[in-house]
Scaffold this motif. Sequence first.
Motif, PDB file in Angstrom:
ATOM      1  N   PHE A   1       0.830  -1.211   0.000  1.00 58.22           N
ATOM      2  CA  PHE A   1       0.000   0.000   0.000  1.00 58.22           C
ATOM      3  C   PHE A   1       0.855   1.247   0.000  1.00 58.22           C
ATOM      4  O   PHE A   1       0.568   2.208  -0.715  1.00 58.22           O
ATOM      5  N   ALA A   2       1.917   1.209   0.807  1.00 56.09           N
ATOM      6  CA  ALA A   2       2.770   2.392   0.916  1.00 56.09           C
ATOM      7  C   ALA A   2       3.354   2.741  -0.443  1.00 56.09           C
ATOM      8  O   ALA A   2       3.334   3.904  -0.864  1.00 56.09           O
ATOM      9  N   ILE A   3       3.880   1.732  -1.140  1.00 56.86           N
ATOM     10  CA  ILE A   3       4.538   2.037  -2.411  1.00 56.86           C
ATOM     11  C   ILE A   3       3.519   2.358  -3.495  1.00 56.86           C
ATOM     12  O   ILE A   3       3.694   3.293  -4.270  1.00 56.86           O
ATOM     13  N   SER A   4       2.402   1.607  -3.526  1.00 60.46           N
ATOM     14  CA  SER A   4       1.484   1.852  -4.632  1.00 60.46           C
ATOM     15  C   SER A   4       0.777   3.201  -4.487  1.00 60.46           C
ATOM     16  O   SER A   4       0.302   3.756  -5.470  1.00 60.46           O
ATOM     17  N   SER A   5       0.732   3.744  -3.254  1.00 59.05           N
ATOM     18  CA  SER A   5       0.164   5.091  -3.116  1.00 59.05           C
ATOM     19  C   SER A   5       1.007   6.117  -3.835  1.00 59.05           C
ATOM     20  O   SER A   5       0.506   7.161  -4.246  1.00 59.05           O
ATOM     21  N   LEU A   6       2.303   5.821  -3.981  1.00 61.80           N
ATOM     22  CA  LEU A   6       3.192   6.785  -4.627  1.00 61.80           C
ATOM     23  C   LEU A   6       2.838   6.986  -6.091  1.00 61.80           C
ATOM     24  O   LEU A   6       3.254   7.965  -6.704  1.00 61.80           O
ATOM     25  N   ALA A   7       2.067   6.038  -6.662  1.00 64.95           N
ATOM     26  CA  ALA A   7       1.700   6.160  -8.079  1.00 64.95           C
ATOM     27  C   ALA A   7       0.934   7.449  -8.343  1.00 64.95           C
ATOM     28  O   ALA A   7       0.961   7.966  -9.452  1.00 64.95           O
ATOM     29  N   VAL A   8       0.259   7.975  -7.303  1.00 63.15           N
ATOM     30  CA  VAL A   8      -0.481   9.225  -7.478  1.00 63.15           C
ATOM     31  C   VAL A   8       0.462  10.347  -7.895  1.00 63.15           C
ATOM     32  O   VAL A   8       0.111  11.207  -8.690  1.00 63.15           O
ATOM     33  N   TYR A   9       1.695  10.312  -7.347  1.00 62.31           N
ATOM     34  CA  TYR A   9       2.641  11.381  -7.662  1.00 62.31           C
ATOM     35  C   TYR A   9       2.947  11.437  -9.151  1.00 62.31           C
ATOM     36  O   TYR A   9       3.061  12.521  -9.724  1.00 62.31           O
ATOM     37  N   ALA A  10       3.097  10.254  -9.769  1.00 60.02           N
ATOM     38  CA  ALA A  10       3.407  10.237 -11.199  1.00 60.02           C
ATOM     39  C   ALA A  10       2.351  11.010 -11.966  1.00 60.02           C
ATOM     40  O   ALA A  10       2.658  11.861 -12.802  1.00 60.02           O
ATOM     41  N   VAL A  11       1.082  10.736 -11.641  1.00 62.86           N
ATOM     42  CA  VAL A  11      -0.031  11.370 -12.349  1.00 62.86           C
ATOM     43  C   VAL A  11      -0.075  12.867 -12.067  1.00 62.86           C
ATOM     44  O   VAL A  11      -0.159  13.697 -12.976  1.00 62.86           O
ATOM     45  N   THR A  12       0.013  13.226 -10.777  1.00 66.50           N
ATOM     46  CA  THR A  12      -0.091  14.635 -10.401  1.00 66.50           C
ATOM     47  C   THR A  12       1.050  15.445 -10.997  1.00 66.50           C
ATOM     48  O   THR A  12       0.825  16.495 -11.605  1.00 66.50           O
ATOM     49  N   LEU A  13       2.274  14.943 -10.828  1.00 69.95           N
ATOM     50  CA  LEU A  13       3.432  15.697 -11.310  1.00 69.95           C
ATOM     51  C   LEU A  13       3.407  15.813 -12.822  1.00 69.95           C
ATOM     52  O   LEU A  13       3.695  16.873 -13.382  1.00 69.95           O
ATOM     53  N   ALA A  14       3.030  14.719 -13.507  1.00 67.81           N
ATOM     54  CA  ALA A  14       3.015  14.739 -14.968  1.00 67.81           C
ATOM     55  C   ALA A  14       2.066  15.810 -15.470  1.00 67.81           C
ATOM     56  O   ALA A  14       2.412  16.606 -16.349  1.00 67.81           O
ATOM     57  N   GLY A  15       0.867  15.873 -14.898  1.00 68.29           N
ATOM     58  CA  GLY A  15      -0.111  16.846 -15.360  1.00 68.29           C
ATOM     59  C   GLY A  15       0.298  18.264 -15.032  1.00 68.29           C
ATOM     60  O   GLY A  15       0.127  19.179 -15.835  1.00 68.29           O
ATOM     61  N   TRP A  16       0.886  18.439 -13.857  1.00 75.21           N
ATOM     62  CA  TRP A  16       1.227  19.775 -13.418  1.00 75.21           C
ATOM     63  C   TRP A  16       2.424  20.323 -14.186  1.00 75.21           C
ATOM     64  O   TRP A  16       2.485  21.497 -14.511  1.00 75.21           O
ATOM     65  N   ALA A  17       3.374  19.430 -14.493  1.00 81.98           N
ATOM     66  CA  ALA A  17       4.633  19.901 -15.076  1.00 81.98           C
ATOM     67  C   ALA A  17       4.508  20.226 -16.551  1.00 81.98           C
ATOM     68  O   ALA A  17       5.345  20.925 -17.094  1.00 81.98           O
ATOM     69  N   SER A  18       3.456  19.716 -17.234  1.00 81.24           N
ATOM     70  CA  SER A  18       3.517  19.844 -18.692  1.00 81.24           C
ATOM     71  C   SER A  18       2.864  21.117 -19.234  1.00 81.24           C
ATOM     72  O   SER A  18       2.733  21.252 -20.436  1.00 81.24           O
ATOM     73  N   ASN A  19       2.498  22.065 -18.364  1.00 79.80           N
ATOM     74  CA  ASN A  19       2.053  23.387 -18.812  1.00 79.80           C
ATOM     75  C   ASN A  19       0.930  23.297 -19.841  1.00 79.80           C
ATOM     76  O   ASN A  19       0.969  23.915 -20.895  1.00 79.80           O
ATOM     77  N   ASN A  20      -0.069  22.480 -19.541  1.00 75.19           N
ATOM     78  CA  ASN A  20      -1.169  22.292 -20.467  1.00 75.19           C
ATOM     79  C   ASN A  20      -2.443  22.194 -19.639  1.00 75.19           C
ATOM     80  O   ASN A  20      -2.478  21.482 -18.637  1.00 75.19           O
TER      81      ASN A  20
END
Lengths: 371, 116
Positions: A141-160
Amino acid sequence: MGLNELIALLSSDTAIQIIASVVKILIILVLCLQVPPLMVWAERRAPAMMQRRKGPNRVGLFKFRLYGLLQSAADAIKLIFKEEVVPRGANKVVYHIAPIFGVFTALVVACAIPYGNDLTVFGQKISLSPIRLDVGFLFIFAISSLAVYAVTLAGWASNNKYSLLGSLRASAQMISYEIPLGMSLIPLVVIFGTLDLNKMVIAQSAYPWSWGIVKAPISFLLFLVCMFAETNRAPFDLAEGESELVAGFHTEFNSAKFAAFFLSEYVAMFVLSALAATVFFGGWQTPFIPYDTLLGLVGGMEWLAALAGFICLIIKAAFFLWVYIWVRWTLPRFRYDQLMSLGWKFMLPVGLVNLLVTTLVVAFIEHAGRN
Amino acid sequence: MNPYLPVLIVLLLGVGLGGILSGLAHFAGPRKPNRIKEEPYECGVPIVGEKDKMSVKFYLTAILFILFDIETVFLYLWAITFRDLGWFGIAEIIVFLIVLFGGYIYVVKRGALEWD
């Protein structure tokens, strides 16, 4: 250092364990990398079958078409040799980190699934899950929760704007369904009394009537719904919503970075399928043949018994992977408020009540058993 | 052997593999950037409006998530010691769940979970 000393060092118990764990990790990582191409292929052929068309059937090896099996390999190669375009105004560092996060969480969690019973090699007990912890459940659970970061950071970083909207939706959805996901598995911890996944598989035994799905059916239903929501798959694929948000959080990701997101998505699906098989369907247990009987059948060769168990687990997981595809081409997409109220207003209270009822039943049964 | 040693190996390998995979095109692909190509893709329409505006609902969801997720982790710890604690533990957890449920009903009644 002399040769004899080196051999002595390598044959020490710790060295064997370390070498074994590195080998196990590499095997599992390589196997996990085979899942996405196969799944992509299945996901093109299966809807083609359902919609009475052919799907990809050309790309093969030399003269053999192999039902288009190599189409996904061709796609992967194409993606790697494409130009990498980083959108203007993107946050460069975060943009490059996000796909790594996705791949890494999916692969690490895959290593915590028990793929078989313990083997004895060179007089050493070696467990068949690369990561074997007493708190395996919490680790997953601890590690799979980190998957949220991939999604959040990807969307936030791409200036779209589309990316941002998609990532906000996806992360809100993933965190909302993480609560029922966690809740749905607590009754199983209560029933089996352990957080170690391998012990949980052993406790389930080879007979289907003592598997998790019989003992906690409501938990299974909750878990099944959460599986789809956690991986952002249809009918909960609002994060992508290609008709409204282009491609959601990975709109601006192309070439190998897009492939990395694809890979992490499919590995995550495999991991959740394997987890469902492990927790609810007896994991590596061969149905109706207890491990000791199986060991006798194959003449005491542990590795054969382990192989049979591994194949059983893969078949069980493959079934859930098929369900993913099946559901995707059967059910329409949810509306966002429906999705959120299903998670918060239905699954969360049901999960709590389920936990309470299971606990009381287990307590009364054990209390009756003691007297 | 410390059971957390493989965890460290897997973490390193996972980050390494992820880095290699997502970095491949950087070295293998061509590189001919121009202004139009680097524009964010918003369906080919000229970019309008501000990017960093988001509904406050998402913050609320995040806060509620933290609250309820901590309860979930706490319940895990109780679930493994459930047999040792006996009826006392069950009574305690029922009280705990009632309190949690009270908070949950408050959240629902205040309309924190409405999306429209």
